[in-house]
Design a protein around this motif. Sequence first.
Motif, mmCIF file in Angstrom:
data_model
loop_
_atom_site.group_PDB
_atom_site.id
_atom_site.type_symbol
_atom_site.label_atom_id
_atom_site.label_comp_id
_atom_site.label_asym_id
_atom_site.label_seq_id
_atom_site.Cartn_x
_atom_site.Cartn_y
_atom_site.Cartn_z
ATOM 1 N N ALA A 254 58.197 10.762 53.018
ATOM 2 C CA ALA A 254 58.378 10.476 51.591
ATOM 3 C C ALA A 254 58.105 11.714 50.749
ATOM 4 C CB ALA A 254 57.445 9.333 51.182
ATOM 5 N N PHE A 255 57.050 12.455 51.078
ATOM 6 C CA PHE A 255 56.683 13.649 50.320
ATOM 7 C C PHE A 255 57.782 14.707 50.395
ATOM 8 C CE2 PHE A 255 54.361 17.794 50.137
ATOM 9 C CZ PHE A 255 53.834 17.683 48.863
ATOM 10 N N CYS A 256 58.363 14.851 51.593
ATOM 11 C CA CYS A 256 59.385 15.875 51.811
ATOM 12 C C CYS A 256 60.789 15.387 51.484
ATOM 13 C CB CYS A 256 59.348 16.346 53.263
ATOM 14 S SG CYS A 256 57.795 17.108 53.765
ATOM 15 N N ASP A 257 60.934 14.090 51.180
ATOM 16 C CA ASP A 257 62.242 13.497 50.914
ATOM 17 C C ASP A 257 63.170 13.692 52.111
ATOM 18 O OD1 ASP A 257 64.197 12.129 49.483
ATOM 19 O OD2 ASP A 257 64.918 13.912 48.437
ATOM 20 N N LEU A 258 62.668 13.321 53.295
ATOM 21 C CA LEU A 258 63.420 13.472 54.531
ATOM 22 C C LEU A 258 63.549 12.127 55.243
ATOM 23 C CD1 LEU A 258 61.841 16.733 56.028
ATOM 24 C CD2 LEU A 258 64.181 16.477 55.166
ATOM 25 N N PRO A 259 64.632 11.918 55.975
ATOM 26 C CA PRO A 259 64.731 10.716 56.809
ATOM 27 C C PRO A 259 63.593 10.684 57.837
ATOM 28 C CG PRO A 259 66.869 11.774 56.599
ATOM 29 C CD PRO A 259 65.866 12.720 56.036
ATOM 30 N N ARG A 260 62.942 9.550 57.946
ATOM 31 C CA ARG A 260 61.796 9.432 58.848
ATOM 32 C C ARG A 260 62.167 9.793 60.280
ATOM 33 N NH1 ARG A 260 59.181 6.032 62.312
ATOM 34 N NH2 ARG A 260 56.942 5.662 61.956
ATOM 35 N N ASP A 261 63.328 9.342 60.734
ATOM 36 C CA ASP A 261 63.715 9.587 62.124
ATOM 37 C C ASP A 261 63.957 11.066 62.389
ATOM 38 O OD1 ASP A 261 63.500 6.905 62.553
ATOM 39 O OD2 ASP A 261 65.657 6.508 62.581
ATOM 40 N N ASP A 262 64.534 11.772 61.414
ATOM 41 C CA ASP A 262 64.764 13.204 61.598
ATOM 42 C C ASP A 262 63.449 13.956 61.703
ATOM 43 O OD1 ASP A 262 67.457 12.752 61.517
ATOM 44 O OD2 ASP A 262 67.779 13.623 59.522
ATOM 45 N N LEU A 263 62.500 13.582 60.853
ATOM 46 C CA LEU A 263 61.206 14.254 60.888
ATOM 47 C C LEU A 263 60.486 13.945 62.201
ATOM 48 C CD1 LEU A 263 59.311 16.064 59.300
ATOM 49 C CD2 LEU A 263 58.333 14.031 58.218
#
Length: 866
Positions: A254-263
């Motif tokens: 959420a902080f990085c505005d990234l898809p959870r699965d990609d992270l």
Amino acid sequence: MTVKTTCPYCGVGCGVVVTQNPNGSVSVAGDADHPANLGRLCVKGAALGETLGLAGRLLAPEVDGQIASWDRALDAAAGQLAEIIHQHGPQAVAFYASGQLLTEDYYAANKLMKGFIGSANIDTNSRLCMSSAVVGYKRALGADAVPGNYQDIETSDLVVLVGSNAAWAHPVLYQRLAAAKAQRPAMKVVVIDPRHTATCDIADLHLALKPGTDAGLFNGLLNLLAQQIPPDTFDGQQRALDAAAAWPLDRCAAFCDLPRDDLARFYHWFISADRAVTLYTMGINQSSSGSDKCNAIINVHLASGKFGREGCGPFSLTGQPNAMGGREVGGLANQLACHMGFNPQDIARLGRFWGSKRIAETPGLMAVELFEAIYRGEVKAVWIMGTNPAVSLPDSDRVREALRRCPLVIVSEVSTHSDTLAFADIRFPAQAWGEKNGTVTNSERRISRQRAFVSAPGETRPDWWIVAQLAQRLGFGEAFSWHHPAEVFSEHARLSGFENHGSRAFDISGLASLSIEQWDNLAPIQWPVTANAPRGTARLLETGQGWHPSKRLQLIAVEPQNAQAQTTAHYPLLLNTGRIRDQWHTMTRTGMVPRLMQHQPLPWVLIHPDDASHLGIGEQSLVRLTSPRGWALGCARISVEQRSGELFMPMHWNNHFASQSRVNALVASVIDPHSGQPESKQTAVRLQRVTAPWRGSLFSRRALELPRSIMWWRQAASWKLAASTLDTGWIEMLAGREGWQLQYARSDSFVHLLAWQGATLQLALYLSRHETMLDEQTIVASFDAPVTDPAQRHQLLAGGGAQQTLRGRTVCSCMGVSETAICAAIAAGGDTPAALGKQLGCGTQCGSCVPELRALIASSLTKAAH
């Protein structure tokens, strides 16, 4: 004659072989024996021979705008500096140096300021690119020491590029990585960058995170690594792990505005990889919390054990050819020479070695605060060496005002195309690449020689000599009595080992006894170079020990911070700045090379289609960016490679190459509290379309002062123009004064104009309300020989030649291949970079254009499918 030297551009530190041809020209090739590049060169390096002319060179000393002898110029500088020091103390003077200086130049300047003037007010443009990396290494390892080498990048299982468009900024190193991945497809490459850049071409995963959130991303990884670290392995371990524990996967995403699965995929790849290298540069460093971001990266390498062995390590890529050499000699205001600090033991040690009782005892002013002190009148004299702060520093309009106010500005410079030179009271003509002689240190700690291969023109002198001559006039002659740069290097090498005994990482005492001939023939070597490691050291940290007094490595507790720049209703977009492929810094060297201006001829603003639609901006629209500090003009490029709500604009254009495109005029002088590095990557701005229906080109024998109503961008031999209204009266006035004859073709929608002096073409202007087809090659060639044939003159007036076509921008600068030709070849079946290379030659030299070739192929195939 053939000479081996080192490229003067980025921190890769490529070896170059220069051959002087019988006709006086110079051929440049990559040095196959140099371990940094193994024969490769990027297009900038390959074009070095085209930068060697004397056009635009500063060739003689000047005092108050008048040419002067060296004695007069040096006497004037020394006299005025001495008077300011006498009246106001040593803190009232400052030096501002550059990663373009050689190590010997840097050493001399630092010694004079910190050792004999007695002030630490010497800083460098390395502050703008590398100082956060320095803090990160020093806090974690106890020394500013990049632990790995380039071979580690090629042998790793996972290479992570963070805030680095290496394909453009470090192209030869990127090509080494690309070749390694092609040979070992199992190698994973991850790019962490808000933009989809050319570097993503070989990426298995691109994490387009929210700008400035990198520390949160790596804290999340450290949190997952916490269970595998034995207790009390590192100093600061528990505090760092406690800070990371607050960053579970969902919060990080959420902080990085990234898809959870990609992270999660990236975290899994890093944890499971036996070997991992993280390459990071300006996207990490140029931040108000850049030091913490560097330590967040170093933390995960220490915690996972991915350091000190082949294929592993946190690897800061240096921006300039000698930024690391400048750090070695103490060129930053908060360090002393040879990695010593401002503690009583180091101050006393340096005093003993230099034989001086005037050693600076406290850190000096760092770049941004230095120029602010000049603005306030606290610093009354500044000597600027080989850099262009009037363009490169944030809030550059305020920097310019500071220089206007400063009672004494001395500038050592090569090019008259430096904006900073306009503020100089005293100008020293320095030697350029190919003329000067010394050493540089690249990103992997490799010391290489820059060798002279042409005679120094005019009254130019090496920077170390200028410093030494001025030091002698200030009364410090005995300490600056060198006669050759090898003597300076030898002193520097002796100091690195003086009372060291392994307590400081930087030690090249094994090179201290080199003769001048041995120094001349010095082969590239990585420090430390000592009696125990006479052939250098490829990798550090192999024992797991660092250079803190405890010898233990340290984890740093990181609390991720948002960028200080925040958007508002009035400034709703976030601007990122950076480099482009074929230009270097503020263009004083590369801007006058025609083929280096072909790839990106205008300063562009990258904008997401949604933002462009909302603002009524189309492709190639002229746009104005505004922040509370200033404004700049650019040309819109619309692309989904840019995140919505964010913009990107290159930082290269200065006032010699554009009427108003200095992007650093917009950037706030917000700095990292630990490193003093400015937050150049995030600036809140607004974007507006500029109405300029008249567009065109100007060709002229000399630079002209254009009216304020015309917006312009210089491109080596020509100028691109834009205007809201048509005004050619300035040309008619100029023609009357110069005795030119004018030849017109005009209508309501276009004006073509030629200015002749007899049969000699002086000026050619083409303005219209629509895109005009010009044969620029014929137009430029017409300036080289008299033109008497009326038919040929009319042809020039019409636009140059019978075969006028819209060529499109150049994609491959090495081979001069245009986008139009590439798209035609793709349509004819050239559906791979190799096929295009076989047909057109593009992508077969430096390889920097290959990502664009793939993008053009993909775009063409997508259009064909629809």
